[in-house]
Write an enzyme that holds these catalytic residues in place. Structure first.
Site, PDB file in Angstrom:
ATOM      1  N   CYS A 347       1.853  70.150  29.097  1.00  0.00           N
ATOM      2  CA  CYS A 347       0.453  70.211  29.524  1.00  0.00           C
ATOM      3  C   CYS A 347       0.241  71.523  30.273  1.00  0.00           C
ATOM      4  O   CYS A 347       0.838  71.752  31.328  1.00  0.00           O
ATOM      5  CB  CYS A 347       0.122  69.014  30.419  1.00  0.00           C
ATOM      6  SG  CYS A 347      -1.444  69.124  31.301  1.00  0.00           S
ATOM      7  N   CYS A 350      -1.095  71.155  33.855  1.00  0.00           N
ATOM      8  CA  CYS A 350      -0.047  70.603  34.720  1.00  0.00           C
ATOM      9  C   CYS A 350       1.004  71.665  35.017  1.00  0.00           C
ATOM     10  O   CYS A 350       1.502  71.771  36.144  1.00  0.00           O
ATOM     11  CB  CYS A 350       0.606  69.394  34.057  1.00  0.00           C
ATOM     12  SG  CYS A 350      -0.543  68.104  33.531  1.00  0.00           S
TER      13      CYS A 350
END
Length: 546
Positions: A347, A350
């Site tokens: 991600c 993230c």
């Protein structure tokens, strides 16, 4: 003995912060939310209470939130597509739009201090002859890319993160304000692998007693980071029914609130970063922040750092001159590995916020571990080795942990509000924590999600406690069925099979007729077109004849 004193200081503070008891069924009072007494003194090495830390955060929160949105602190540089150095899993990606990062493409909207010619410019005055260091790794008095000739210190191996990432040719500039940290839906097996690898870095090789203490300190830092991230994502959660972002109390209680040690570790990390900022406060006053931004940014930094209390940590007990160099080197190497593990996150958003926050914690550790209180030249040398990206990461990390503390207090108000309106059901929910019902310990660890979605590992002190000791599992309905119920269920199943077979048989029987109708319809349409009769007119004629 000095090694033990070093890490024992950390443990005294951390132990006072953490409460490893089981979740009690008794009602929570305003001074005992998440089983933490806010009026309790943090410890002998942390001469401050939870309540006082909350007061400090309330004072600095508005100014700190504005500071990280300024032109200097809102931008960060990283390589979003750097290969994972630990395992061969570099082709995965998160398909959710919330995982994406909007990089800076419109350079006209970016301040002059972040233009490519400033970020990547090299000349004879800005390159160190020994190391070839660019302006992007210049020292604090060159934060804006200014060329100055002065004697630079020899490079030291004191970095707790990989500073070469900031000068990577594949690195991109991102606007942190335009890419807020929020719930992305990222989780599953890959994210669990990330956090498992991070916690496994807490395995020190030497068998000295001090390394047991170092292991606990390392764990609390990582646990505090993990709990803080979970708090952020619980506080900025997308309600799929309303389409609005907002706090999710149930998710917070399941991931953080029902685990007092995790809440305590957030305060522990707040104290670590706050003390690091307080320690370099005199040097920040001499930093120049780029022309028109200089006075405004300096004032905001001063307003934030000046309100920090030196009592938050007593580093004289924690960081001695004769620290075991082997322990410190191992600690540094392992935390640097944590920053590198972030390159394995699929991600992008993230990964970005993971990089920012691990850089901030790494900078805090560098300041606290490496700045010798008795040697001014050594302190100045450490400060001179800080890059502007480390400083940006440090303040943004402090903003993140400050926001977590603020969110905890907000969740506390929501908690008591729901307890008052629906005491019985809400109390039963928070005491039983049904999110984990039906999971074994192994299943819980394997299927838990990362960032907000993966439950944090329990503190090692509670390993011997029953895993579901805090749960009140309701009695299950007996699985024994009567003979009549079994017969009825069998008849229903047989009837369903009969109807399915009947449908299949009728489909085959009617197939020739249906094919004939289809062929005639197509032939009729083709013939009408052949003789020049439009299909539309023919249809109207049919309607008229009716």
């Amino acid at each position: 003995m000095q090694l033990n004193k070093l890490m024992l200081g950390f443990m005294l503070c951390a132990s006072a912060l953490a409460d490893d008891g089981q979740q009690a069924a008794e009602p929570h009072t305003s001074a005992n939310f998440c089983k933490i007494d806010k009026d309790q003194q943090v410890g002998s090495t942390c001469d401050i209470t939870f309540h006082e830390l909350n007061e400090i955060n309330e004072q600095i929160r508005p100014q700190l939130a504005r500071l990280v949105k300024t032109d200097f602190f809102r931008y960060f540089k990283l390589d979003l597509y750097k290969e994972c150095p630990f395992w061969s899993d570099n082709n995965g990606y998160c398909v959710n739009r919330a995982c994406a990062v909007d990089v800076v493409d419109d350079w006209e909207s970016v301040p002059d201090i972040w233009q490519p010619e400033v970020l990547g410019g090299l000349d004879e005055d800005s390159v160190k002859s020994e190391g070839g260091e660019s302006d992007e790794c210049s020292f604090l008095n060159e934060l804006c890319g200014r060329r100055r000739e002065f004697a630079r210190p020899e490079p030291l191996s004191i970095d707790y993160c990989d500073v070469t990432d900031f000068t990577n040719k594949d690195s991109v500039l991102v606007d942190l304000v335009a890419n807020p940290e929020r719930f992305t839906g990222y989780g599953g097996e890959q994210s669990a692998q990330i956090w498992s690898a991070i916690y496994k870095e807490n395995c020190f090789t030497l068998g000295e007693q001090g390394f047991c203490l170092a292991k606990d300190v390392f764990y609390r830092l990582i646990s505090g980071l993990h709990a803080s991230i979970a708090t952020h994502l619980s506080n900025d959660y997308l309600d799929t029914k309303t389409g609005k972002w907002g706090p999710n109390l149930e998710l917070f209680m399941a991931r953080v609130g029902n685990h007092p040690d995790r809440v305590a570790n957030i305060y522990f990390n707040f104290a670590v970063v706050a003390k690091a900022l307080w320690k370099i406060q005199p040097y920040l006053e001499r930093v120049e922040f780029c022309n028109v931004y200089d006075t405004n940014v300096k004032d905001m930094i001063s307003n934030v750092v000046s309100r920090l209390d030196s009592r938050v940590f007593n580093e004289d007990l924690l960081f001695q001159d004769d620290i075991s160099m082997r322990m410190k080197d191992d600690f540094r190497r392992r935390f640097k590995n944590v920053t590198k593990i972030m390159d394995c996150v699929h991600c992008d958003r993230c990964r970005m916020w993971g990089k920012v926050q691990t850089t901030g914690y790494a900078t805090s550790l560098k300041i606290l571990f490496e700045m010798d209180a008795g040697d001014e030249k050594a302190r100045q040398r450490v400060v001179d080795k800080l890059t502007k990206y480390e400083l940006i990461g440090l303040f943004n990390t402090f903003d993140r942990i400050s926001k977590s503390v603020n969110a905890i207090n907000n969740f506390e108000r929501m908690y008591h509000s729901q307890m008052e309106t629906n005491t019985s059901s809400i109390a039963a929910f928070f005491q039983n924590n049904f999110f984990r019902l039906g999971f074994t310990e192994t299943e819980d660890q394997e299927t838990s999600n990362a960032t907000a979605d993966m439950p944090l590992p329990e503190d090692s002190a509670s390993d011997n406690e029953p895993y579901f000791a805090d749960l009140k599992i309701p009695a299950r309905r007996s699985k024994k069925q009567t003979k009549e119920e079994s017969t009825s269920a069998l008849q229903q199943e047989l009837q369903g099979v009969y109807h399915a077979l009947q449908f299949i048989w009728n489909s085959y029987v009617n197939l020739p007729r249906n094919l004939l109708i289809l062929v005639l319809d197509v032939a009729n349409t083709w013939f009408n077109n052949f003789i020049g009769v439009p299909t539309q007119i023919n249809i109207l004629g049919d309607d008229a004849s009716d």
